[in-house]
Design an enzyme around this catalytic site. Structure first.
Site, PDB file in Angstrom:
ATOM      1  N   CYS A   1       0.827  -1.208   0.000  1.00 58.27           N
ATOM      2  CA  CYS A   1       0.000   0.000   0.000  1.00 58.27           C
ATOM      3  C   CYS A   1       0.864   1.263   0.000  1.00 58.27           C
ATOM      4  CB  CYS A   1      -0.970  -0.018   1.177  1.00 58.27           C
ATOM      5  SG  CYS A   1      -0.214  -0.459   2.755  1.00 58.27           S
TER       6      CYS A   1
HETATM    7  N1  LIG Z   1      -4.371  -4.400   4.984  1.00 58.71           N
HETATM    8  C1  LIG Z   1      -3.843  -3.673   4.001  1.00 58.71           C
HETATM    9  O1  LIG Z   1      -4.076  -2.465   3.884  1.00 58.71           O
HETATM   10  C2  LIG Z   1      -2.950  -4.333   2.982  1.00 58.71           C
HETATM   11  C3  LIG Z   1      -2.530  -3.580   1.874  1.00 58.71           C
HETATM   12  C4  LIG Z   1      -1.689  -4.165   0.929  1.00 58.71           C
HETATM   13  C5  LIG Z   1      -1.258  -5.466   1.106  1.00 58.71           C
HETATM   14  N2  LIG Z   1      -1.648  -6.168   2.209  1.00 58.71           N
HETATM   15  C6  LIG Z   1      -1.139  -7.536   2.353  1.00 58.71           C
HETATM   16  O2  LIG Z   1      -2.208  -8.442   2.093  1.00 58.71           O
HETATM   17  C7  LIG Z   1      -2.060  -9.593   2.928  1.00 58.71           C
HETATM   18  C8  LIG Z   1      -3.330  -9.738   3.774  1.00 58.71           C
HETATM   19  O3  LIG Z   1      -3.441  -8.558   4.551  1.00 58.71           O
HETATM   20  P1  LIG Z   1      -4.638  -8.300   5.562  1.00 58.71           P
HETATM   21  O4  LIG Z   1      -4.485  -6.908   6.035  1.00 58.71           O
HETATM   22  O5  LIG Z   1      -5.890  -8.741   4.952  1.00 58.71           O
HETATM   23  O6  LIG Z   1      -4.235  -9.289   6.736  1.00 58.71           O
HETATM   24  P2  LIG Z   1      -5.195  -9.955   7.830  1.00 58.71           P
HETATM   25  O7  LIG Z   1      -6.377  -9.087   8.026  1.00 58.71           O
HETATM   26  O8  LIG Z   1      -4.312 -10.272   8.979  1.00 58.71           O
HETATM   27  O9  LIG Z   1      -5.664 -11.289   7.112  1.00 58.71           O
HETATM   28  C9  LIG Z   1      -4.801 -12.349   6.753  1.00 58.71           C
HETATM   29  C10 LIG Z   1      -5.618 -13.606   6.503  1.00 58.71           C
HETATM   30  O10 LIG Z   1      -4.735 -14.702   6.247  1.00 58.71           O
HETATM   31  C11 LIG Z   1      -5.122 -15.820   7.041  1.00 58.71           C
HETATM   32  N3  LIG Z   1      -3.874 -16.341   7.650  1.00 58.71           N
HETATM   33  C12 LIG Z   1      -3.193 -15.776   8.643  1.00 58.71           C
HETATM   34  N4  LIG Z   1      -2.051 -16.476   8.881  1.00 58.71           N
HETATM   35  C13 LIG Z   1      -2.033 -17.489   8.019  1.00 58.71           C
HETATM   36  C14 LIG Z   1      -1.121 -18.536   7.782  1.00 58.71           C
HETATM   37  N5  LIG Z   1       0.008 -18.662   8.470  1.00 58.71           N
HETATM   38  N6  LIG Z   1      -1.403 -19.428   6.820  1.00 58.71           N
HETATM   39  C15 LIG Z   1      -2.547 -19.305   6.125  1.00 58.71           C
HETATM   40  N7  LIG Z   1      -3.463 -18.312   6.325  1.00 58.71           N
HETATM   41  C16 LIG Z   1      -3.191 -17.402   7.249  1.00 58.71           C
HETATM   42  C17 LIG Z   1      -6.061 -15.346   8.113  1.00 58.71           C
HETATM   43  O11 LIG Z   1      -7.287 -16.033   8.126  1.00 58.71           O
HETATM   44  P3  LIG Z   1      -7.459 -17.524   8.563  1.00 58.71           P
HETATM   45  O12 LIG Z   1      -6.504 -17.756   9.684  1.00 58.71           O
HETATM   46  O13 LIG Z   1      -8.879 -17.615   8.946  1.00 58.71           O
HETATM   47  O14 LIG Z   1      -7.148 -18.290   7.306  1.00 58.71           O
HETATM   48  C18 LIG Z   1      -6.467 -13.943   7.692  1.00 58.71           C
HETATM   49  O15 LIG Z   1      -7.811 -13.918   7.243  1.00 58.71           O
HETATM   50  C19 LIG Z   1      -0.815  -9.357   3.795  1.00 58.71           C
HETATM   51  O16 LIG Z   1       0.285 -10.003   3.214  1.00 58.71           O
HETATM   52  C20 LIG Z   1      -0.642  -7.844   3.752  1.00 58.71           C
HETATM   53  O17 LIG Z   1       0.678  -7.448   3.939  1.00 58.71           O
HETATM   54  C21 LIG Z   1      -2.498  -5.633   3.141  1.00 58.71           C
END
Ligand SMILES: NC(=O)c1ccc[n+]([C@@H]2O[C@H](COP(=O)([O-])OP(=O)(O)OC[C@H]3O[C@@H](n4cnc5c(N)ncnc54)[C@H](OP(=O)(O)O)[C@@H]3O)[C@@H](O)[C@H]2O)c1
Length: 343
Positions: free
Chosen positions: A153
């Site tokens: 982001c």
């Molecule tokens: N938030 C932002 O603004 C943003 C922007 C750009 C990029 N990103 C990237 O996008 C990705 C997701 O971000 P997010 O903000 O959505 O994170 P999040 O809210 O923490 O969600 C991550 C998801 O992955 C699953 N998960 C967690 N640990 C895991 C593991 N070890 N193995 C498999 N599944 C796992 C979790 O659900 P379950 O445990 O239920 O499967 C959770 O729903 C990250 O890599 C982040 O850096 C985020």
């Protein structure tokens, strides 16, 4: 399956109950040319998305292990870094294309990945083919791409802001300084002390100031696309007490002879025909209100004392994550770039 003669894109989402995953499911649900084949979550398998998110889409959740990777055209990975790369390898092997929202394929160099993310890259053989999916910059490479690394982001807001000005940047007049602020959803959905309401509300906290945030090497790598030896970057992120939205204020030393009008023309040339990047009129600055809930990036420009001050705003969950992922998918599959996205 065809909708009005157009083949439907069959999509799967893994990590659907995180903030980026939820945003993605919402966008794909309203995308006329996509059929969601599965949405997976480890913790909430067996439930429906609408049970996790009030008013959310009616999409059942399955376990990631049983996701039918061989029955989709594209898999979106909304997982933490380190967890995405192996799933990407399995999905590619099963014949799907992959859009990874994590950082696993953004850095081209596995050594740099280890240095910044603290682990051996789980699938280094895939790094050379990964296309860095800053859509406005990588558009030509997307139709052939099997694996797209969706940008971070902060880098999205900063690289879109810098691309037009790099030709006018003075390489020896000091660093580019990016001062960025993000809403709390940027830190993901898992609760942590520093994202606790009481810590965040009525507060504004800098973190990883200077040259220590993991998005720095991604920004530096991006700048080498436009300049052989770009100036160093100082990057200071802050946690804003709002749920979403990201604003970067960037200070760029400009080589002698450039007026604000001439710099502004470069931005107009770069972004005149873009649907999602908007350059504001003189005197106007980008704000979160310009961009939230949309796939837009707004850019404001001011020249002062030889420094171009750029304000660049995006919604971290849309242009900074799920929206840009869908924009990339549209280009990969030859669909109009804005399909499913609020312009
Ligand atoms: N938030 C932002 O603004 C943003 C922007 C750009 C990029 N990103 C990237 O996008 C990705 C997701 O971000 P997010 O903000 O959505 O994170 P999040 O809210 O923490 O969600 C991550 C998801 O992955 C699953 N998960 C967690 N640990 C895991 C593991 N070890 N193995 C498999 N599944 C796992 C979790 O659900 P379950 O445990 O239920 O499967 C959770 O729903 C990250 O890599 C982040 O850096 C985020």
């Amino acid at each position: 399956m065809l909708i009005e003669g157009v083949p439907v894109i069959k999509a799967g989402i893994i990590g659907a109950t995180g903030y980026a995953g939820y945003e993605l499911v919402k966008i794909l649900t309203r995308h006329q040319e996509v059929s969601i084949q599965f949405a997976a979550s480890r913790s909430h398998a067996g439930q429906n998305m609408s049970e996790q998110f009030p008013g959310g889409p009616d999409v059942p959740l399955i376990k990631p292990e049983v996701a039918p990777l061989d029955q989709v055209d594209v898999v979106f990975l909304c997982l933490p870094h380190g967890a995405a790369a192996n799933t990407a390898a399995s999905a590619l092997e099963a014949g799907a294309r992959v859009i990874d929202l994590s950082a696993d394929f953004r850095l081209k160099d596995a050594v740099s990945y280890k240095e910044w993310y603290g682990l051996e890259h789980p699938a280094p053989w895939l790094l050379p083919e990964a296309v860095y999916g800053l859509t406005e910059v990588s558009r030509d490479m997307l139709p052939e791409a099997r694996l797209v690394a969706n940008p971070g982001c902060y880098p999205t807001s900063i690289l879109l802001a810098l691309q037009p000005v790099m030709a006018a940047c003075s390489a020896d007049a000091g660093p580019i300084i990016a001062d960025s602020k993000s809403g709390v959803s940027g830190a993901g959905r898992s609760p942590r002390l520093h994202t606790h309401f009481v810590e965040v509300a009525d507060n504004l906290s800098p973190y990883n100031v200077g040259q220590s945030h993991r998005h720095l090497p991604e920004i530096e790598q991006g700048l080498t696309l436009w300049m052989r030896n770009p100036p160093s970057v100082i990057f200071s992120p802050h946690l804003l007490p709002v749920p979403r939205g990201l604003l970067s204020t960037i200070y760029v030393p400009i080589a002698e002879g450039w007026s604000e009008d001439a710099l502004r023309s470069r931005y107009d040339e770069s972004y005149r025909s873009e649907q999602f990047v908007h350059v504001l009129d003189p005197g106007s600055q980008a704000t979160l209100a310009h961009v939230n809930f949309s796939n837009n990036c707004y850019i404001g420009l001011t020249l002062a004392e030889g420094i171009l001050i750029i304000t660049s705003a995006i919604d971290n969950l849309v242009k900074g994550a799920a929206g840009q992922a869908v924009q990339n998918m549209n280009v990969m599959f030859g669909r109009p770039e804005s399909t499913g996205l609020i312009p």
